[in-house]
Design a protein around this motif. Structure first.
Motif, PDB file in Angstrom:
ATOM      1  N   GLN A  68      -4.757   6.722   0.103  1.00 30.20           N
ATOM      2  CA  GLN A  68      -3.537   7.303  -0.472  1.00 30.20           C
ATOM      3  C   GLN A  68      -3.479   8.790  -0.155  1.00 30.20           C
ATOM      4  O   GLN A  68      -2.435   9.313   0.243  1.00 30.20           O
ATOM      5  N   PHE A 105      -4.929   7.904 -12.988  1.00 26.22           N
ATOM      6  CA  PHE A 105      -5.997   7.414 -12.106  1.00 26.22           C
ATOM      7  C   PHE A 105      -6.226   8.408 -10.974  1.00 26.22           C
ATOM      8  O   PHE A 105      -5.436   9.332 -10.760  1.00 26.22           O
ATOM      9  N   LYS A 106      -7.321   8.173 -10.261  1.00 24.69           N
ATOM     10  CA  LYS A 106      -7.609   8.997  -9.085  1.00 24.69           C
ATOM     11  C   LYS A 106      -7.025   8.325  -7.856  1.00 24.69           C
ATOM     12  O   LYS A 106      -7.167   7.115  -7.680  1.00 24.69           O
ATOM     13  N   LEU A 107      -6.381   9.103  -7.010  1.00 25.20           N
ATOM     14  CA  LEU A 107      -5.840   8.512  -5.781  1.00 25.20           C
ATOM     15  C   LEU A 107      -6.984   8.035  -4.885  1.00 25.20           C
ATOM     16  O   LEU A 107      -8.055   8.629  -4.870  1.00 25.20           O
ATOM     17  N   GLY A 126       7.656  -6.002  -4.913  1.00 23.04           N
ATOM     18  CA  GLY A 126       7.577  -4.692  -5.538  1.00 23.04           C
ATOM     19  C   GLY A 126       7.219  -4.595  -6.998  1.00 23.04           C
ATOM     20  O   GLY A 126       6.452  -3.731  -7.369  1.00 23.04           O
ATOM     21  N   SER A 143      -1.438  -1.970  -3.208  1.00 26.45           N
ATOM     22  CA  SER A 143      -2.348  -0.940  -2.702  1.00 26.45           C
ATOM     23  C   SER A 143      -1.952   0.451  -3.204  1.00 26.45           C
ATOM     24  O   SER A 143      -2.688   1.415  -3.021  1.00 26.45           O
ATOM     25  N   PRO A 195       1.121  -4.178 -14.611  1.00 26.26           N
ATOM     26  CA  PRO A 195      -0.327  -4.360 -14.502  1.00 26.26           C
ATOM     27  C   PRO A 195      -0.924  -5.221 -15.613  1.00 26.26           C
ATOM     28  O   PRO A 195      -2.001  -5.773 -15.444  1.00 26.26           O
ATOM     29  N   LYS A 236       1.448   2.158  -2.963  1.00 29.20           N
ATOM     30  CA  LYS A 236       2.313   2.944  -2.088  1.00 29.20           C
ATOM     31  C   LYS A 236       3.301   3.793  -2.891  1.00 29.20           C
ATOM     32  O   LYS A 236       3.629   4.910  -2.509  1.00 29.20           O
ATOM     33  N   THR A 237       3.759   3.225  -4.026  1.00 30.79           N
ATOM     34  CA  THR A 237       4.806   3.904  -4.786  1.00 30.79           C
ATOM     35  C   THR A 237       4.426   5.335  -5.133  1.00 30.79           C
ATOM     36  O   THR A 237       5.209   6.268  -4.897  1.00 30.79           O
ATOM     37  N   ILE A 238       3.235   5.504  -5.665  1.00 26.09           N
ATOM     38  CA  ILE A 238       2.862   6.837  -6.146  1.00 26.09           C
ATOM     39  C   ILE A 238       2.806   7.833  -4.987  1.00 26.09           C
ATOM     40  O   ILE A 238       3.196   8.998  -5.129  1.00 26.09           O
ATOM     41  N   ASP A 287      -1.096  -3.292   1.850  1.00 21.67           N
ATOM     42  CA  ASP A 287      -0.989  -4.609   1.241  1.00 21.67           C
ATOM     43  C   ASP A 287      -0.393  -4.504  -0.163  1.00 21.67           C
ATOM     44  O   ASP A 287      -0.381  -3.419  -0.756  1.00 21.67           O
ATOM     45  N   ASP A 297       6.013  -4.272 -10.747  1.00 23.00           N
ATOM     46  CA  ASP A 297       4.660  -3.877 -11.122  1.00 23.00           C
ATOM     47  C   ASP A 297       4.471  -3.913 -12.635  1.00 23.00           C
ATOM     48  O   ASP A 297       4.992  -3.063 -13.343  1.00 23.00           O
ATOM     49  N   GLU A 350       9.753  -1.391   0.602  1.00 17.88           N
ATOM     50  CA  GLU A 350       9.649  -2.824   0.900  1.00 17.88           C
ATOM     51  C   GLU A 350      10.657  -3.254   1.935  1.00 17.88           C
ATOM     52  O   GLU A 350      11.325  -4.260   1.786  1.00 17.88           O
ATOM     53  N   PRO A 369      -7.031   0.204  -4.845  1.00 16.33           N
ATOM     54  CA  PRO A 369      -7.731   0.968  -5.879  1.00 16.33           C
ATOM     55  C   PRO A 369      -8.984   0.229  -6.355  1.00 16.33           C
ATOM     56  O   PRO A 369      -9.005  -0.998  -6.391  1.00 16.33           O
TER      57      PRO A 369
HETATM   58  P1  ADP Z   1       2.512  -1.411  -3.876  1.00 14.78           P
HETATM   59  O1  ADP Z   1       1.695  -0.793  -2.790  1.00 14.78           O
HETATM   60  O2  ADP Z   1       2.458  -2.900  -3.826  1.00 14.78           O
HETATM   61  O3  ADP Z   1       3.900  -0.880  -3.916  1.00 14.78           O
HETATM   62  P2  ADP Z   1       2.253  -0.045  -6.372  1.00 14.78           P
HETATM   63  O4  ADP Z   1       2.550   1.267  -5.802  1.00 14.78           O
HETATM   64  O5  ADP Z   1       3.298  -0.697  -7.169  1.00 14.78           O
HETATM   65  O6  ADP Z   1       1.771  -1.049  -5.236  1.00 14.78           O
HETATM   66  O7  ADP Z   1       0.908   0.070  -7.221  1.00 14.78           O
HETATM   67  C1  ADP Z   1       0.353  -1.016  -7.907  1.00 14.78           C
HETATM   68  C2  ADP Z   1      -0.303  -0.588  -9.171  1.00 14.78           C
HETATM   69  O8  ADP Z   1      -1.459   0.168  -8.883  1.00 14.78           O
HETATM   70  C3  ADP Z   1       0.570   0.304 -10.034  1.00 14.78           C
HETATM   71  O9  ADP Z   1       0.442  -0.111 -11.361  1.00 14.78           O
HETATM   72  C4  ADP Z   1       0.003   1.678  -9.823  1.00 14.78           C
HETATM   73  O10 ADP Z   1       0.214   2.491 -10.958  1.00 14.78           O
HETATM   74  C5  ADP Z   1      -1.445   1.378  -9.614  1.00 14.78           C
HETATM   75  N1  ADP Z   1      -2.179   2.362  -8.822  1.00 14.78           N
HETATM   76  C6  ADP Z   1      -1.692   3.041  -7.756  1.00 14.78           C
HETATM   77  N2  ADP Z   1      -2.658   3.841  -7.240  1.00 14.78           N
HETATM   78  C7  ADP Z   1      -3.765   3.652  -7.984  1.00 14.78           C
HETATM   79  C8  ADP Z   1      -5.092   4.184  -7.946  1.00 14.78           C
HETATM   80  N3  ADP Z   1      -5.453   5.070  -7.018  1.00 14.78           N
HETATM   81  N4  ADP Z   1      -5.969   3.750  -8.876  1.00 14.78           N
HETATM   82  C9  ADP Z   1      -5.609   2.834  -9.797  1.00 14.78           C
HETATM   83  N5  ADP Z   1      -4.385   2.306  -9.897  1.00 14.78           N
HETATM   84  C10 ADP Z   1      -3.462   2.691  -9.001  1.00 14.78           C
END
Ligand code: ADP
Ligand code: MG
Length: 690
Positions: free
Chosen positions: A274, A268-270, A551, A301, A555, A303-305, A298, A553, A398, A449
């Motif tokens: 992000q 996906f695109k950030l 936390g 949203s 999808p 954060k992990t990536i 939230d 995930d 978290e 996203p």
């Molecule tokens: P949180 O902020 O609650 O920790 P996560 O980091 O777990 O959320 O991300 C939630 C989901 O969104 C994951 O499946 C992740 O791969 C996905 N995701 C993260 N960034 C994007 C993005 N820019 N576009 C689409 N999906 C995304």
């Protein structure tokens, strides 16, 4: 030398406030204990226990006209002592007025004291509350007054008492303190003290004890003290932050081509938020100042990536990274996410409390030898003695339950070259931001996203479980997956597992082998297996306790059923609900409840139905529950402000925040601020146990 003398005088006055409560004349061991029970340890502590009401003292009167429960100054003549010398029987003094008798009753008082207080056959004014016992009026532990000051005090403050404290004693102590209050040098800048008509601290303290409390709250006297409290707390955080900032570290040389390669490989695109968070993080890591940053966004949203890219950057720069998650389940998930997507760029390992001895030993030695460059674990990693080859970044996921002190320790840990990134999904109401995270820099991910659709939220009486089952059948037929969260039974993890197990059996009868269960008491391998099955879509329904709250995930899961939803707070429900709506499918949250909802539970459910916005929900939560209870901060031991309240005093919080920003920007140093901080140090500081 006169100046020095004045300085010492002022200083000792200042120290007076911080001295223990038994420095006051008349406070012995017993009274000290009673005060300590009320969490009053120093004279300063005592000041913030405000009177709960006023007691009026009635004029002198005939004994037959006394009214039970009222306070009196009444002129009587003691005529006879009755000291029974039997344990637990009180001493008694019989008094008379115009031919009518009353008893003065003394608990825990020596005969000598009583004889001195009430000499026989001398007219005297006793002061106390009228009681009636077996048709005779009595005063318990009365005090006396001489006629000269009889009419001076006809109104007294009433305080809430604890075991062993009498109102007389309390008043004696607080009056003593108020008489000896030092004049402190003004610490507020002119521009701010003018908001309160330049009233002085001392005057304010006296006022809040002497005036009707319901009236005083809206006055400049009360508000000035509220402001002091907020301001002191903010200054403290700000001090910690600038101390951390002063730590010089080796700047990390980041490779942006490497980063682009990683970003381009994502599915996906950030989002804009992000990217900008990542920029701030990179900037911090590339600087010579230690990073101490909160990444807030939230649930869902993304954060992990952001944190993982930052971690890979650090690894590329030649450092190791540690990631800590609140639950083992989440740690496993992070580990797998990194292993499956980024093993080209790093060599991850997972270490939790349950890792067996041999494996653990190997991991620890690999860390020391730099064979592992990213270690994922639970928050308990924080307490472990792990020696790294060169740790460059700690990521804490978290974590909304760490307090200022714990974070400070974290920032110290890992050595000076180690940056710290904390992530939290817990939306903090604006006014509480500085209180809770004033020691950190903050990056906010505001937007989710683009692919997200709002989660539809319904509530259902649990008697209608069949409707829910039918709905789920429909979703499963569309290849969707379901979380089923079981009732939270307070204080009993075991019971939690039981209720989850029962529901698992129930659902297995309907959905056969397409159901599985996960809870905290399972071993790592077991959990691992179940999560894998859910991820591989070998099961459709995952029954769980609240361990999935934070936390995790998946999808593809787009339905979450929450039983006994009325038992959860708003923020927790929002977190739980955030387990769905993480992909591009339409998601549903079903809040099940037992009949007979309380008004607050009803309110919470309505708020959730109407909003998917964590920040809005947090503000509402604050209104319903008060700030002490929000966001799980209760468990963290976040100490409440004594006077300040983020809802009522929102304006003052804003003024304080603005002032702090000004101070930081212009690097203003004011000597008196240190006094303010020292005095108020203990307010809103969080305790140190995890
Ligand atoms: P949180 O902020 O609650 O920790 P996560 O980091 O777990 O959320 O991300 C939630 C989901 O969104 C994951 O499946 C992740 O791969 C996905 N995701 C993260 N960034 C994007 C993005 N820019 N576009 C689409 N999906 C995304
Ligand atoms: Mg997360």
């Amino acid at each position: 030398s006169l100046l020095i003398a004045i300085y010492i005088y002022l200083m000792s006055n200042f120290e007076y406030l911080l001295s223990p409560i038994d420095n006051i004349k008349g406070v012995g061991k017993k009274t000290l204990n009673s005060f300590n029970k009320k969490k009053i340890f120093t004279i300063f502590d005592l000041l913030w226990h405000l009177p709960i009401s006023k007691i009026e003292t009635a004029e002198d009167t005939e004994i037959k006209d006394l009214q039970v429960g009222k306070n009196y100054n009444i002129k009587v003549t003691p005529i006879k002592y009755n000291f029974p010398r039997i344990r637990n029987l009180p001493n008694k003094v019989i008094c008379e007025k115009n031919g009518v008798k009353l008893d003065c009753i003394f608990f825990n008082s020596y005969e000598g004291y009583i004889k001195k207080l009430l000499p026989l056959n001398e007219e005297i004014i006793i002061h106390g509350k009228a009681n009636n016992f077996r048709n005779k009026f009595q005063f318990v532990n009365p005090t006396t007054k001489n006629s000269s000051n009889l009419n001076i005090i006809n109104e007294e403050s009433k305080y809430s008492l604890s075991d062993g404290l009498t109102l007389n004693k309390y008043n004696q102590v607080i009056n003593n303190v108020l008489q000896n209050l030092p004049e402190l040098e003004e610490w507020l800048p002119q521009s701010i003290s003018s908001l309160f008509n330049h009233v002085k601290w001392k005057e304010c303290v006296i006022k809040i004890h002497k005036e009707e409390i319901t009236k005083i709250r809206s006055t400049k006297y009360f508000k000035r003290l509220v402001f002091d409290e907020i301001f002191a707390n903010f200054l403290l955080s700000s001090n910690i932050r600038s101390k951390i900032k002063k730590i010089k570290k080796k700047n990390k040389i980041l490779n942006y081509q490497h980063q682009s390669k990683i970003i381009d490989s994502l599915k996906f695109k950030l989002t804009i938020d992000q990217i900008s968070s990542l920029k701030s993080i990179n900037k911090d890591m590339g600087s010579k100042q230690k990073m101490f940053r909160l990444l807030q966004g939230d649930v869902g949203s993304g954060k992990t990536i952001v944190s993982v890219i930052a971690a890979l950057n650090v690894i590329k720069a030649g450092y190791q990274v540690a990631i800590m998650a609140p639950t083992e389940i989440l740690a496993i998930q992070h580990y797998k996410f990194i292993l499956e997507n980024f093993n080209k760029y790093c060599n991850p390992e997972i270490l939790t409390g349950k890792t067996e001895y041999k494996k653990r030993k190997k991991i620890l030695s690999d860390l020391l030898n730099n064979k592992i460059d990213i270690l994922i674990g639970t928050h308990s990693l924080y307490q472990e003695k792990i020696t790294y080859f060169n740790l460059g970044l700690i990521i804490i996921d978290e974590q909304h339950k760490f307090g200022v002190n714990q974070r400070k320790k974290l920032s110290d840990k890992g050595g000076k070259d180690c940056d710290v990134l904390v992530m939290s999904a817990t939306p903090i109401p604006r006014t509480m931001m500085m209180t809770i995270y004033g020691d950190m820099d903050i990056s906010l991910i505001k937007s989710k996203p683009k692919n997200r659709q709002p989660i539809k939220t319904y509530s259902k009486n649990e008697t209608k479980i069949n409707e829910v089952i039918n709905f789920i059948k429909g979703e499963i037929s569309k290849e969707n997956q379901v979380f089923w969260v079981c009732p939270l039974i307070k204080e009993s993890k075991k019971m939690d597992h039981q209720s989850a197990t029962e529901k698992y059996k129930y659902l297995s009868k309907i959905f056969k082998n397409k159901v599985d269960i996960i809870h905290g008491a399972m071993g790592k391998e077991e959990k691992d297996n179940v999560l894998k099955k859910f991820n591989d879509r070998n099961i459709d329904i995952l029954v769980s306790t609240t361990v999935i709250e934070v936390g995790i995930d998946f999808p593809n899961a787009n339905v979450i059923v929450i039983e006994n939803s009325n038992k959860y707070g708003l923020s927790q429900l929002h977190q739980l609900r955030g387990r769905v709506g993480r992909g591009n499918k339409e998601s549903t949250c079903i809040l099940m409840f037992k009949a007979g909802l309380s008004e607050n539970a009803r309110k919470r459910i309505t708020i959730l139905k109407n909003s998917n916005d964590g920040f809005k929900i947090a503000e509402e939560d604050l209104k319903i529950r008060g700030y002490g209870d929000i966001l799980g901060f209760k468990q963290s031991g976040l100490k409440k402000y004594n006077l300040a309240d983020p809802i009522q005093h929102e304006d003052l919080f804003k003024v304080a925040e603005k002032e702090i920003k000004k101070i930081e920007k212009n690097n203003i140093k004011i000597k008196n601020y240190n006094k303010l901080i020292k005095l108020y140090d203990k307010v809103a500081v969080i305790n140190d146990t995890i």
